[in-house]
Motif scaffolding. Structure first.
Motif, short mmCIF file in Angstrom:
data_model
loop_
_atom_site.label_atom_id
_atom_site.label_comp_id
_atom_site.label_asym_id
_atom_site.label_seq_id
_atom_site.Cartn_x
_atom_site.Cartn_y
_atom_site.Cartn_z
N ALA A 251 0.88 -21.69 0.25
CA ALA A 251 0.65 -20.61 1.20
C ALA A 251 1.32 -19.32 0.71
O ALA A 251 0.76 -18.22 0.86
CB ALA A 251 1.19 -20.98 2.58
N GLY A 252 2.47 -19.44 0.09
CA GLY A 252 3.15 -18.27 -0.45
C GLY A 252 2.35 -17.62 -1.56
O GLY A 252 2.27 -16.39 -1.64
N SER A 253 1.73 -18.44 -2.39
CA SER A 253 0.90 -17.90 -3.48
C SER A 253 -0.31 -17.15 -2.91
O SER A 253 -0.62 -16.05 -3.36
CB SER A 253 0.41 -19.03 -4.38
OG SER A 253 1.49 -19.67 -4.99
N VAL A 254 -0.96 -17.75 -1.94
CA VAL A 254 -2.11 -17.11 -1.30
C VAL A 254 -1.66 -15.81 -0.64
O VAL A 254 -2.33 -14.78 -0.73
CB VAL A 254 -2.78 -18.06 -0.28
CG1 VAL A 254 -3.82 -17.34 0.55
CG2 VAL A 254 -3.40 -19.24 -1.01
N TRP A 255 -0.52 -15.85 0.01
CA TRP A 255 0.03 -14.67 0.70
C TRP A 255 0.25 -13.54 -0.30
O TRP A 255 -0.11 -12.40 -0.06
CB TRP A 255 1.34 -15.06 1.39
CG TRP A 255 2.12 -13.91 1.91
CD1 TRP A 255 3.17 -13.31 1.33
CD2 TRP A 255 1.91 -13.21 3.14
NE1 TRP A 255 3.66 -12.29 2.10
CE2 TRP A 255 2.88 -12.20 3.22
CE3 TRP A 255 0.99 -13.34 4.17
CZ2 TRP A 255 2.97 -11.32 4.29
CZ3 TRP A 255 1.07 -12.46 5.24
CH2 TRP A 255 2.05 -11.47 5.30
N GLU A 256 0.86 -13.86 -1.43
CA GLU A 256 1.16 -12.85 -2.45
C GLU A 256 -0.13 -12.22 -2.98
O GLU A 256 -0.17 -11.04 -3.31
CB GLU A 256 1.95 -13.46 -3.61
CG GLU A 256 3.40 -13.75 -3.28
CD GLU A 256 4.21 -12.49 -3.03
OE1 GLU A 256 3.98 -11.48 -3.71
OE2 GLU A 256 5.08 -12.54 -2.15
N GLU A 257 -1.19 -13.03 -3.09
CA GLU A 257 -2.45 -12.54 -3.64
C GLU A 257 -3.22 -11.68 -2.64
O GLU A 257 -3.84 -10.70 -3.02
CB GLU A 257 -3.33 -13.71 -4.07
CG GLU A 257 -2.78 -14.49 -5.24
CD GLU A 257 -3.56 -15.77 -5.51
OE1 GLU A 257 -4.62 -15.98 -4.89
OE2 GLU A 257 -3.10 -16.56 -6.34
N LYS A 258 -3.19 -12.05 -1.35
CA LYS A 258 -4.12 -11.44 -0.40
C LYS A 258 -3.50 -10.52 0.64
O LYS A 258 -4.22 -9.74 1.25
CB LYS A 258 -4.90 -12.55 0.30
CG LYS A 258 -5.74 -13.35 -0.67
CD LYS A 258 -6.68 -14.27 -0.01
CE LYS A 258 -7.51 -14.98 -1.07
NZ LYS A 258 -8.57 -15.75 -0.52
N ALA A 259 -2.21 -10.58 0.87
CA ALA A 259 -1.61 -9.76 1.92
C ALA A 259 -1.44 -8.32 1.45
O ALA A 259 -1.10 -8.07 0.29
CB ALA A 259 -0.25 -10.32 2.32
N PRO A 260 -1.70 -7.34 2.34
CA PRO A 260 -1.50 -5.94 1.96
C PRO A 260 -0.02 -5.65 1.71
O PRO A 260 0.86 -6.30 2.28
CB PRO A 260 -1.98 -5.16 3.19
CG PRO A 260 -2.67 -6.13 4.07
CD PRO A 260 -2.25 -7.50 3.66
N GLU A 261 0.25 -4.67 0.87
CA GLU A 261 1.62 -4.35 0.46
C GLU A 261 2.55 -4.04 1.64
O GLU A 261 3.66 -4.58 1.70
CB GLU A 261 1.60 -3.16 -0.52
CG GLU A 261 2.97 -2.73 -1.00
CD GLU A 261 3.67 -3.78 -1.85
OE1 GLU A 261 4.91 -3.76 -1.89
OE2 GLU A 261 2.99 -4.61 -2.47
N PRO A 262 2.15 -3.20 2.62
CA PRO A 262 3.08 -2.92 3.73
C PRO A 262 3.46 -4.17 4.53
O PRO A 262 4.60 -4.32 4.97
CB PRO A 262 2.32 -1.92 4.61
CG PRO A 262 1.25 -1.36 3.75
CD PRO A 262 0.94 -2.40 2.72
N VAL A 263 2.53 -5.06 4.67
CA VAL A 263 2.79 -6.30 5.41
C VAL A 263 3.76 -7.17 4.63
O VAL A 263 4.69 -7.76 5.20
CB VAL A 263 1.47 -7.05 5.72
CG1 VAL A 263 1.74 -8.39 6.36
CG2 VAL A 263 0.56 -6.20 6.59
N ARG A 264 3.58 -7.25 3.32
CA ARG A 264 4.50 -8.04 2.49
C ARG A 264 5.91 -7.47 2.53
O ARG A 264 6.88 -8.21 2.60
CB ARG A 264 4.00 -8.11 1.05
CG ARG A 264 2.82 -9.02 0.85
CD ARG A 264 2.56 -9.26 -0.58
NE ARG A 264 2.34 -7.97 -1.26
CZ ARG A 264 1.54 -7.79 -2.29
NH1 ARG A 264 0.90 -8.79 -2.81
NH2 ARG A 264 1.40 -6.61 -2.83
N VAL A 265 6.03 -6.15 2.51
CA VAL A 265 7.35 -5.51 2.57
C VAL A 265 8.03 -5.84 3.89
O VAL A 265 9.22 -6.21 3.93
CB VAL A 265 7.24 -3.98 2.37
CG1 VAL A 265 8.54 -3.28 2.69
CG2 VAL A 265 6.80 -3.68 0.94
N GLN A 266 7.28 -5.72 4.97
CA GLN A 266 7.84 -6.01 6.29
C GLN A 266 8.24 -7.49 6.40
O GLN A 266 9.29 -7.82 6.95
CB GLN A 266 6.82 -5.66 7.37
CG GLN A 266 7.42 -5.26 8.67
CD GLN A 266 6.39 -4.66 9.60
OE1 GLN A 266 5.18 -4.85 9.42
NE2 GLN A 266 6.86 -3.95 10.60
#
Length: 149
Positions: A100-115
């Motif tokens: 799930a972390g790998s998928v998250w890193e690939e598909k989540a927008p940058e601002p969401v990942r930062v938050q």
């Protein structure tokens, strides 16, 4: 002031009178200091806060020890099959979390990942408190189940 009846004897000489005056002055100084201490609300509040903090730390230590003891008792009473199943489940959860972390890193927008990273940092910074809260919740659940069953 004081009356001669306040003392066993009255001063017979000037030296004795000076001694009595010095003694009275010292007693008056102690009395004034005691009154000043009683009226110093800020200092008394700090003392009370320190006392309550000390009691809270002691109680938290006791509760932590009791929770650890209860956790060990529960863990010791679990059958080996349950322990093995828990270990397998934990391994599966770790594996799926990594995916799930790998998928998250690939598909989540940058601002969401930062938050999300900031949220993870906050959790890590407060890990002990969160673990204690989780342990207390588990302990409460186990005690409730024990009483119910």
């Amino acid at each position: 002031m004081s009356n001669p009846s306040d003392h066993e004897q009255t001063a017979a000489t000037p030296d004795e009178l000076r001694e009595q005056v010095e003694q009275t002055r010292a007693e008056l100084g102690e009395t004034v200091q005691a009154l000043a201490d009683k009226t110093d609300v800020k200092a008394r509040a700090k003392e009370k806060t320190a006392e309550v903090k000390e009691q809270t730390v002691a109680k938290a230590g006791e509760l932590k020890a009791k929770a650890a003891q209860a956790a060990h008792q529960v863990q010791d009473s679990l059958p080996d099959q349950v322990k093995e199943k828990a270990a397998q489940t934990a391994a599966q959860v770790r594996e799926k979390t990594a995916k799930a972390g790998s998928v998250w890193e690939e598909k989540a927008p940058e601002p969401v990942r930062v938050q999300a990273a900031e949220g993870v940092r906050a959790v890590r910074d407060n890990r002990k408190m969160l673990v204690a809260a989780g342990g207390a919740t588990a302990l409460a659940w186990l005690m409730f189940r024990r009483k119910k069953g």
